[in-house]
Design a protein around this motif. Structure first.
Motif, PDB file in Angstrom:
ATOM      1  N   PHE A   1       0.820  -1.198   0.000  1.00 46.93           N
ATOM      2  CA  PHE A   1       0.000   0.000   0.000  1.00 46.93           C
ATOM      3  C   PHE A   1       0.860   1.258   0.000  1.00 46.93           C
ATOM      4  O   PHE A   1       0.574   2.223  -0.716  1.00 46.93           O
ATOM      5  CB  PHE A   1      -0.944   0.003   1.198  1.00 46.93           C
ATOM      6  CG  PHE A   1      -1.749   1.265   1.321  1.00 46.93           C
ATOM      7  CD1 PHE A   1      -2.608   1.645   0.303  1.00 46.93           C
ATOM      8  CD2 PHE A   1      -1.643   2.076   2.429  1.00 46.93           C
ATOM      9  CE1 PHE A   1      -3.348   2.812   0.392  1.00 46.93           C
ATOM     10  CE2 PHE A   1      -2.365   3.246   2.527  1.00 46.93           C
ATOM     11  CZ  PHE A   1      -3.230   3.614   1.509  1.00 46.93           C
ATOM     12  N   MET A   2       1.926   1.268   0.792  1.00 48.81           N
ATOM     13  CA  MET A   2       2.818   2.419   0.828  1.00 48.81           C
ATOM     14  C   MET A   2       3.437   2.704  -0.543  1.00 48.81           C
ATOM     15  O   MET A   2       3.704   3.855  -0.904  1.00 48.81           O
ATOM     16  CB  MET A   2       3.939   2.198   1.844  1.00 48.81           C
ATOM     17  CG  MET A   2       3.500   2.196   3.295  1.00 48.81           C
ATOM     18  SD  MET A   2       2.991   3.834   3.915  1.00 48.81           S
ATOM     19  CE  MET A   2       1.197   3.712   3.822  1.00 48.81           C
ATOM     20  N   ARG A   3       3.656   1.668  -1.315  1.00 48.74           N
ATOM     21  CA  ARG A   3       4.340   1.806  -2.612  1.00 48.74           C
ATOM     22  C   ARG A   3       3.382   1.804  -3.800  1.00 48.74           C
ATOM     23  O   ARG A   3       3.816   1.787  -4.958  1.00 48.74           O
ATOM     24  CB  ARG A   3       5.348   0.651  -2.761  1.00 48.74           C
ATOM     25  CG  ARG A   3       6.481   0.760  -1.788  1.00 48.74           C
ATOM     26  CD  ARG A   3       7.300  -0.513  -1.631  1.00 48.74           C
ATOM     27  NE  ARG A   3       7.895  -0.978  -2.889  1.00 48.74           N
ATOM     28  CZ  ARG A   3       8.882  -1.876  -2.944  1.00 48.74           C
ATOM     29  NH1 ARG A   3       9.373  -2.385  -1.821  1.00 48.74           N
ATOM     30  NH2 ARG A   3       9.363  -2.260  -4.109  1.00 48.74           N
ATOM     31  N   LYS A   4       2.093   1.877  -3.518  1.00 49.48           N
ATOM     32  CA  LYS A   4       1.074   1.683  -4.561  1.00 49.48           C
ATOM     33  C   LYS A   4       1.258   2.604  -5.762  1.00 49.48           C
ATOM     34  O   LYS A   4       1.132   2.184  -6.911  1.00 49.48           O
ATOM     35  CB  LYS A   4      -0.314   1.887  -3.955  1.00 49.48           C
ATOM     36  CG  LYS A   4      -1.461   1.472  -4.856  1.00 49.48           C
ATOM     37  CD  LYS A   4      -2.758   1.465  -4.069  1.00 49.48           C
ATOM     38  CE  LYS A   4      -3.911   0.920  -4.892  1.00 49.48           C
ATOM     39  NZ  LYS A   4      -5.163   0.835  -4.096  1.00 49.48           N
TER      40      LYS A   4
ATOM     41  N   THR B   1      15.232   8.193   9.175  1.00 50.76           N
ATOM     42  CA  THR B   1      15.114   9.162   8.093  1.00 50.76           C
ATOM     43  C   THR B   1      13.700   9.736   8.087  1.00 50.76           C
ATOM     44  O   THR B   1      12.785   9.195   8.723  1.00 50.76           O
ATOM     45  CB  THR B   1      15.391   8.516   6.724  1.00 50.76           C
ATOM     46  OG1 THR B   1      14.322   7.587   6.428  1.00 50.76           O
ATOM     47  CG2 THR B   1      16.725   7.794   6.703  1.00 50.76           C
ATOM     48  N   ALA B   2      13.511  10.820   7.348  1.00 48.24           N
ATOM     49  CA  ALA B   2      12.170  11.396   7.219  1.00 48.24           C
ATOM     50  C   ALA B   2      11.206  10.384   6.610  1.00 48.24           C
ATOM     51  O   ALA B   2      10.062  10.261   7.038  1.00 48.24           O
ATOM     52  CB  ALA B   2      12.225  12.667   6.379  1.00 48.24           C
ATOM     53  N   ARG B   3      11.664   9.622   5.616  1.00 48.68           N
ATOM     54  CA  ARG B   3      10.773   8.638   4.972  1.00 48.68           C
ATOM     55  C   ARG B   3      10.378   7.534   5.936  1.00 48.68           C
ATOM     56  O   ARG B   3       9.231   7.080   5.934  1.00 48.68           O
ATOM     57  CB  ARG B   3      11.444   8.049   3.725  1.00 48.68           C
ATOM     58  CG  ARG B   3      10.616   6.989   2.984  1.00 48.68           C
ATOM     59  CD  ARG B   3       9.198   7.451   2.667  1.00 48.68           C
ATOM     60  NE  ARG B   3       9.192   8.688   1.912  1.00 48.68           N
ATOM     61  CZ  ARG B   3       8.101   9.420   1.696  1.00 48.68           C
ATOM     62  NH1 ARG B   3       6.929   9.058   2.209  1.00 48.68           N
ATOM     63  NH2 ARG B   3       8.179  10.529   1.002  1.00 48.68           N
TER      64      ARG B   3
ATOM     65  N   PRO C   1       2.023   7.455   2.383  1.00 47.45           N
ATOM     66  CA  PRO C   1       2.558   6.621   1.301  1.00 47.45           C
ATOM     67  C   PRO C   1       3.799   7.252   0.678  1.00 47.45           C
ATOM     68  O   PRO C   1       4.066   8.446   0.848  1.00 47.45           O
ATOM     69  CB  PRO C   1       1.396   6.552   0.307  1.00 47.45           C
ATOM     70  CG  PRO C   1       0.600   7.793   0.563  1.00 47.45           C
ATOM     71  CD  PRO C   1       0.715   8.059   2.030  1.00 47.45           C
ATOM     72  N   ASP C   2       4.548   6.441  -0.065  1.00 54.76           N
ATOM     73  CA  ASP C   2       5.849   6.881  -0.578  1.00 54.76           C
ATOM     74  C   ASP C   2       5.753   7.926  -1.683  1.00 54.76           C
ATOM     75  O   ASP C   2       6.751   8.590  -1.997  1.00 54.76           O
ATOM     76  CB  ASP C   2       6.641   5.672  -1.091  1.00 54.76           C
ATOM     77  CG  ASP C   2       7.071   4.751   0.035  1.00 54.76           C
ATOM     78  OD1 ASP C   2       6.818   5.077   1.220  1.00 54.76           O
ATOM     79  OD2 ASP C   2       7.661   3.692  -0.256  1.00 54.76           O
ATOM     80  N   ASP C   3       4.585   8.093  -2.292  1.00 55.29           N
ATOM     81  CA  ASP C   3       4.450   9.131  -3.318  1.00 55.29           C
ATOM     82  C   ASP C   3       4.114  10.488  -2.701  1.00 55.29           C
ATOM     83  O   ASP C   3       3.969  11.485  -3.410  1.00 55.29           O
ATOM     84  CB  ASP C   3       3.390   8.737  -4.361  1.00 55.29           C
ATOM     85  CG  ASP C   3       1.983   8.689  -3.771  1.00 55.29           C
ATOM     86  OD1 ASP C   3       1.834   8.205  -2.637  1.00 55.29           O
ATOM     87  OD2 ASP C   3       1.046   9.113  -4.467  1.00 55.29           O
TER      88      ASP C   3
END
Length: 395
Positions: free
Chosen positions: A227-230, A317-319, A328-330
């Motif tokens: 889901f984070m990388r969707k 890290t911030a991420r 999510p990553d986007d």
């Protein structure tokens, strides 16, 4: 579609969660310039007013809203004056930061929305022996033309798929003439998503390493990572802070669930300007190494120095912090990564730590939407809640 106004929006955690649930934000506002940059990057279609809310007039809001109906107002007025971390919280009835709550009420008076959702810290409940929360509820019950049916509850983020044990007060009001009762989302998880489940697929970098854009080193290992990388093809905001060798040696000595106090005699902080003497100031939250197989503690605005990676000898890290907040990553964070005292605006770390976790906001929004559209009905079955069920992103 239900329209929202997002006040004290920060970088947009509540905006994102409510958007996943199908709400349409027609205006957002916050005082911080870096939050505005992050918000504009991730929500370019949503008008944003940057500045002190008390300085904006209804005419300025009306010009942007352009006669659209407002169904819900959401936001978290600045909470420092209410925080349990503030030892003077029982003497801050005149704290100007708390006055911004009344700006939230003023906006409700302007638009008489069907509902509102306000988020704040648990310290709000104990302030002045409970008198502050009574005053807040009374203000909401009498706000607007009709007043609001108001319910308050402490929600735990890990109950809703956020890999973090953060607890927050959520106040929900529904306009009295609608004849509806506010409801809170049912607990979705018996055991929370763990730190390792949340971040193990990110590049394993050491102190001082990382780049602005990085490739994923492996495929997602679980549904949360999927889901984070969707919608993401690259990893952003994943640059590790530089550490001195003395600090790295300290981190190496700290075991999971332990912190600086556990290694103080050998690795304790030294006095500024006098490195041969230990500092007499000790903080229990400094340099806590996260436990891999449990949700993280609260990711606060200061998390850049509070926590150590569960396996690597460095701060997060911030991420990684964003993953633990369920961004999510986007979702890209703008502004400086860390902040010096003289710099204006919130750092990426502060923006992340101040935010409402989007997945918790999504569950609140989904329940509110159901009540507003279908009335008070039976909750979903237990089976529907126990399996991971990512939000269907409605666009």
């Amino acid at each position: 579609m239900l329209n929202s106004i997002d006040l004290f929006s920060g970088c947009g955690g509540m905006t994102l969660g409510f958007g996943w649930a199908g709400f349409n934000s027609v205006l957002a506002s916050d005082i911080d310039e870096n939050c505005e940059k992050t918000f504009a990057t991730n929500f370019p279609e949503i008008p944003f007013l940057c500045g002190d809310l008390s300085n904006f007039s209804q005419e300025e809001f009306d010009k942007i809203i352009n006669n659209q109906n407002i169904d819900v107002i959401i936001g978290g007025p600045p909470c420092q004056g209410f925080s349990l971390a503030n030892k003077k919280r029982n003497k801050v009835s005149e704290d100007p930061r708390n006055k911004l709550f009344y700006e939230f009420v003023k906006t409700i008076n302007w638009y008489n929305p069907k509902s509102f959702v306000m988020e704040n810290v648990k310290g709000l409940l104990s302030m002045e022996s409970g008198q502050v929360i009574k005053e807040i509820q009374n203000e909401f019950e009498n706000a607007g033309k009709f007043g609001y049916e108001v319910k308050t509850k402490v929600l735990k983020a890990s109950d809703y798929g956020v890999p973090q044990s953060r607890e927050r007060v959520i106040i929900i009001g529904i306009r009295k003439d609608l004849g509806l009762i506010p409801e809170f989302p049912a607990k979705k998880y018996e055991t929370g998503i763990t730190v390792e489940e949340a971040i193990s697929d990110l590049p394993q970098i050491n102190a001082g390493e990382g780049e602005e854009k990085m490739v994923y080193p492996q495929k997602p290992a679980n549904d949360y990572q999927k889901f984070m990388r969707k919608k993401a093809k690259k990893v952003f905001n994943h640059i590790a802070m530089r550490h001195t060798q003395r600090l790295i040696d300290r981190f190496k000595a700290i075991q999971p669930g332990k912190n600086l106090l556990d290694v103080w005699e050998t690795h304790g902080a030294v006095q500024r300007g006098n490195p041969n003497e230990k500092s007499k100031i000790k903080f229990s939250q400094n340099n806590l190494r996260l436990i891999a197989n449990k949700p993280a503690p609260t990711i606060a605005a200061s998390f850049q120095s509070n926590f150590i990676h569960p396996f690597l000898d460095r701060n997060l890290t911030a991420r990684e912090g964003a993953r633990l907040q369920s961004f999510p990553d986007d979702f890209i964070f703008e502004g400086m990564r860390t902040k010096m005292s003289w710099e204006k605006g919130l750092s990426q770390y502060q923006q992340i730590g101040n935010a409402v976790p989007p997945l918790m906001a999504f569950e609140i929004a989904l329940t509110l939407k159901r009540v507003l559209e279908n009335g008070n009905q039976e909750e979903k079955t237990e089976e529907q809640y126990l399996a991971f069920n990512e939000p269907e992103i409605i666009s």
